[in-house]
Design a protein around this motif. Sequence first.
Motif, mmCIF file in Angstrom:
data_model
loop_
_atom_site.group_PDB
_atom_site.id
_atom_site.type_symbol
_atom_site.label_atom_id
_atom_site.label_comp_id
_atom_site.label_asym_id
_atom_site.label_seq_id
_atom_site.Cartn_x
_atom_site.Cartn_y
_atom_site.Cartn_z
ATOM 1 N N THR A 116 29.669 24.403 13.829
ATOM 2 C CA THR A 116 29.779 24.794 12.427
ATOM 3 C C THR A 116 28.430 25.222 11.858
ATOM 4 O O THR A 116 28.368 25.837 10.797
ATOM 5 C CB THR A 116 30.329 23.628 11.589
ATOM 6 N N MET A 117 27.338 24.896 12.551
ATOM 7 C CA MET A 117 26.002 25.303 12.113
ATOM 8 C C MET A 117 25.703 26.746 12.503
ATOM 9 O O MET A 117 24.731 27.331 12.042
ATOM 10 C CB MET A 117 24.942 24.371 12.711
ATOM 11 N N HIS A 118 26.539 27.318 13.371
ATOM 12 C CA HIS A 118 26.319 28.681 13.854
ATOM 13 C C HIS A 118 27.572 29.493 13.529
ATOM 14 O O HIS A 118 28.574 29.406 14.225
ATOM 15 C CB HIS A 118 26.057 28.682 15.362
ATOM 16 N N ARG A 119 27.532 30.258 12.443
ATOM 17 C CA ARG A 119 28.681 31.053 12.037
ATOM 18 C C ARG A 119 28.744 32.348 12.830
ATOM 19 O O ARG A 119 27.829 33.174 12.762
ATOM 20 C CB ARG A 119 28.600 31.365 10.541
ATOM 21 N N PRO A 120 29.802 32.557 13.614
ATOM 22 C CA PRO A 120 29.907 33.785 14.404
ATOM 23 C C PRO A 120 29.983 35.018 13.515
ATOM 24 O O PRO A 120 30.490 34.968 12.388
ATOM 25 C CB PRO A 120 31.219 33.588 15.172
ATOM 26 N N LYS A 121 29.483 36.110 14.033
ATOM 27 C CA LYS A 121 29.569 37.399 13.342
ATOM 28 C C LYS A 121 30.894 38.043 13.746
ATOM 29 O O LYS A 121 31.010 38.635 14.828
ATOM 30 C CB LYS A 121 28.361 38.265 13.699
ATOM 31 N N LEU A 122 31.882 37.939 12.873
ATOM 32 C CA LEU A 122 33.229 38.340 13.252
ATOM 33 C C LEU A 122 33.390 39.851 13.379
ATOM 34 O O LEU A 122 34.195 40.320 14.176
ATOM 35 C CB LEU A 122 34.245 37.775 12.249
#
Length: 343
Positions: A116-122
């Motif tokens: 949750t600390m690393h938000r993917p680039k969707l």
Amino acid sequence: MTDGRIYAQLISNPASGGASGASRERRDAMRAACGRLIELGWTISWRQTEGAGHASELARRAAEEGVEVVVAAGGDGTVNEIVNGLIGTETALAVLPAGTANVLAAQLGLVALPSTMHRPKLVKAAESLHAGRIGMVDTGLARSDGGSERHFLLWAGIGLDAAVAQEVEGMHRELKRLLGPAAFGAVGLKQTALGLEGSEATIVMDDVRIHDTLFLGVVANISLYGGALHIAPHARLDDGMLDVALFIGDNPIAAVQRFLGDDMKSAVQHLGTVLTGRRGDESPAAQPARIVRIEADPQLPVHLDGEPFCTTPVTISAQPASLKLLIPPCAPETLFSIPAPPE
């Protein structure tokens, strides 16, 4: 993937992905990803799940309607439900890493770290999906002696991790929203501190029979486990086999020591493989098998792709080439035994 128009459906779980603020951010990111796919020539509809099992129903209906690709916009639990709706159909699964845990997306190279600390680039992930190819992959099928059966794409876990999954998906769901995959580690430490012990078990892997104290067993279809470990580094998605990693011992320290090996040099080499996924003759001994049968006394819990399933006895079998998967170009070649066709 193609220059033609792709008819796709995105299925999302509104309950996954974090607290309310993070969920709004996630919905905006999914809208942007859908917009990018439309720019690239896709026709895409969006469905949201309304409860447990609904993603399977939506995926099955999409396949019946001739949808070419179902995009699982969520974590590994959402992926598992959709897999069970698509098995044996002509509709391919794609994954957009928009959940709390995104281990499959990490294994396919769509996200660096499932956290949750690393938000993917969707949007970037969507572009990777468009550039991907559709291939046939294996799944596993778990059958309980009570008559229940369910497919999995990543792994089946027996013992400690299944007990952790039951607790995380039960009383500690909020902890999962806050910490993501780290919640499993936190609850696992608690379980270990409470003195969780192994069970006397009989494990049959094809023609090999083992009777010993089982603390944890993982029947893997991929290399990556829990987002950070490679306990089955030789696992491939299309080899018609599952890889079985057994942690034998009556406590976690003894089980890990036996898994890594008693010799210090070998243990260090094996630990390096677990942490990095590096393959070689010194890899930990995860055994390939087509059919695995586990009985235990006391009974052990079983999870599939992080979702609680049953208790032992359980029979798990490889289901070769049972699912179509949209494979992005960032997926590691070592995940497949059949090389990608030339462009």
